[in-house]
Design a protein around this motif. Structure first.
Motif, short mmCIF file in Angstrom:
data_model
loop_
_atom_site.label_atom_id
_atom_site.label_comp_id
_atom_site.label_asym_id
_atom_site.label_seq_id
_atom_site.Cartn_x
_atom_site.Cartn_y
_atom_site.Cartn_z
N ALA A 148 0.83 -1.21 0.00
CA ALA A 148 0.00 0.00 0.00
C ALA A 148 0.87 1.26 0.00
O ALA A 148 0.57 2.22 -0.71
CB ALA A 148 -0.93 -0.01 1.20
N ARG A 149 1.94 1.25 0.78
CA ARG A 149 2.85 2.41 0.78
C ARG A 149 3.54 2.55 -0.57
O ARG A 149 3.73 3.66 -1.06
CB ARG A 149 3.88 2.27 1.90
CG ARG A 149 3.33 2.54 3.29
CD ARG A 149 4.43 2.68 4.35
NE ARG A 149 5.53 1.74 4.21
CZ ARG A 149 5.60 0.55 4.81
NH1 ARG A 149 4.62 0.15 5.59
NH2 ARG A 149 6.64 -0.24 4.63
N GLY A 150 3.92 1.42 -1.16
CA GLY A 150 4.55 1.46 -2.48
C GLY A 150 3.62 2.00 -3.54
O GLY A 150 4.02 2.81 -4.38
N LEU A 151 2.36 1.60 -3.50
CA LEU A 151 1.38 2.09 -4.47
C LEU A 151 1.15 3.59 -4.30
O LEU A 151 0.97 4.31 -5.28
CB LEU A 151 0.05 1.34 -4.33
CG LEU A 151 0.06 -0.12 -4.78
CD1 LEU A 151 -1.30 -0.76 -4.49
CD2 LEU A 151 0.42 -0.25 -6.24
N ALA A 152 1.16 4.08 -3.07
CA ALA A 152 0.97 5.51 -2.82
C ALA A 152 2.15 6.32 -3.33
O ALA A 152 2.02 7.53 -3.54
CB ALA A 152 0.75 5.76 -1.33
N ASP A 153 3.30 5.67 -3.54
CA ASP A 153 4.50 6.34 -4.05
C ASP A 153 4.58 6.35 -5.58
O ASP A 153 5.62 6.65 -6.14
CB ASP A 153 5.76 5.67 -3.50
CG ASP A 153 6.02 6.04 -2.05
OD1 ASP A 153 5.45 7.04 -1.59
OD2 ASP A 153 6.80 5.32 -1.40
N VAL A 154 3.48 6.01 -6.25
CA VAL A 154 3.45 5.99 -7.71
C VAL A 154 2.73 7.23 -8.22
O VAL A 154 1.59 7.50 -7.85
CB VAL A 154 2.75 4.72 -8.25
CG1 VAL A 154 2.64 4.76 -9.76
CG2 VAL A 154 3.49 3.47 -7.79
N GLN A 155 3.41 7.99 -9.06
CA GLN A 155 2.82 9.16 -9.70
C GLN A 155 2.36 8.74 -11.09
O GLN A 155 3.10 8.08 -11.83
CB GLN A 155 3.86 10.27 -9.83
CG GLN A 155 3.40 11.45 -10.63
CD GLN A 155 4.55 12.41 -10.95
OE1 GLN A 155 5.71 12.12 -10.66
NE2 GLN A 155 4.23 13.53 -11.54
N VAL A 156 1.14 9.10 -11.47
CA VAL A 156 0.60 8.73 -12.77
C VAL A 156 0.74 9.92 -13.72
O VAL A 156 0.24 11.01 -13.44
CB VAL A 156 -0.88 8.32 -12.66
CG1 VAL A 156 -1.42 7.89 -14.01
CG2 VAL A 156 -1.06 7.22 -11.62
N SER A 157 1.45 9.69 -14.82
CA SER A 157 1.62 10.74 -15.84
C SER A 157 0.29 11.01 -16.53
O SER A 157 -0.61 10.17 -16.54
CB SER A 157 2.64 10.31 -16.89
OG SER A 157 3.89 10.08 -16.29
N ALA A 158 0.19 12.17 -17.16
CA ALA A 158 -1.01 12.51 -17.93
C ALA A 158 -1.15 11.54 -19.10
O ALA A 158 -0.16 11.09 -19.67
CB ALA A 158 -0.91 13.94 -18.44
N ILE A 159 -2.40 11.21 -19.43
CA ILE A 159 -2.69 10.30 -20.54
C ILE A 159 -3.63 11.04 -21.49
O ILE A 159 -4.61 11.64 -21.05
CB ILE A 159 -3.35 9.00 -20.03
CG1 ILE A 159 -2.54 8.38 -18.89
CG2 ILE A 159 -3.51 8.01 -21.17
CD1 ILE A 159 -3.25 7.23 -18.18
N GLU A 160 -3.35 10.96 -22.79
CA GLU A 160 -4.12 11.71 -23.77
C GLU A 160 -5.55 11.20 -23.94
O GLU A 160 -5.81 10.00 -23.80
CB GLU A 160 -3.43 11.62 -25.14
CG GLU A 160 -2.14 12.39 -25.23
CD GLU A 160 -1.57 12.35 -26.63
OE1 GLU A 160 -2.34 12.24 -27.59
OE2 GLU A 160 -0.34 12.44 -26.74
N GLY A 161 -6.45 12.12 -24.26
CA GLY A 161 -7.81 11.79 -24.66
C GLY A 161 -8.77 11.56 -23.51
O GLY A 161 -8.41 11.57 -22.34
#
Length: 159
Positions: free
Chosen positions: A25-38
């Motif tokens: 859960a801590r590892g998942l919270a450390d993931v930044q999601v880049s912008a995705i088109e459309g």
């Protein structure tokens, strides 16, 4: 109960052991999601951020998730009057989990889902069904991505 000792004996471990404070859960919270088109990208990104709990760690992200989508809507099932009677909406994602500090690609995979849509005499109903299918597919693809990322992070953090 007899099932619990049997599971422990076979080496199975809960992925989210420790709840919100667990390693995955801590590892998942450390993931930044880049912008995705459309539009599909907006839907998938929002679903990913919701499922990952991005930004809840309060620290700089350790990983960046880059996603490219392929959204296709194709007609098939011709009726006797040469009109399309059914459509298939397919949403495929190619994604990479990148370690922000080193630039190393930790995970490079794909996920996808598809849905069948009945084409009816009402254009409004058909368009609404196509949009609903896209919303559902976006959630499904995001869930598949998060599961894959969680398994990878579990492999990195839990021995």
């Amino acid at each position: 109960m007899l099932v619990t000792p049997m599971l422990a004996g076979c080496g199975l471990h809960p992925m989210y052991a420790g709840g919100g404070n667990g390693a995955v859960a801590r590892g998942l919270a450390d993931v930044q999601v880049s912008a995705i088109e459309g539009r599909a990208g907006w839907l998938v990104r929002n679903a990913l951020v919701d499922e990952l709990g991005s930004g809840k760690g309060g620290t700089a992200p350790r990983y960046r998730l880059d996603v490219r989508l392929d959204d296709k809507l194709e007609g098939f099932a011709l009726l006797s009057n040469d009109t399309i009677g059914r459509e298939r909406r397919t949403l495929r994602a190619r994604y990479q989990l990148v370690n922000v500090s080193s630039g190393e690609v930790v995970l490079d995979a794909t996920a996808g889902s598809d849905a069948g849509i009945d084409v009816v005499s009402s254009d409004y109903a058909t368009i609404a069904a196509e949009q609903t299918a896209l919303e559902n597919l976006s959630k499904d693809v995001a869930s598949r991505i998060v599961t894959s990322v969680a398994l990878r992070l579990r492999g990195d953090t839990v021995q």
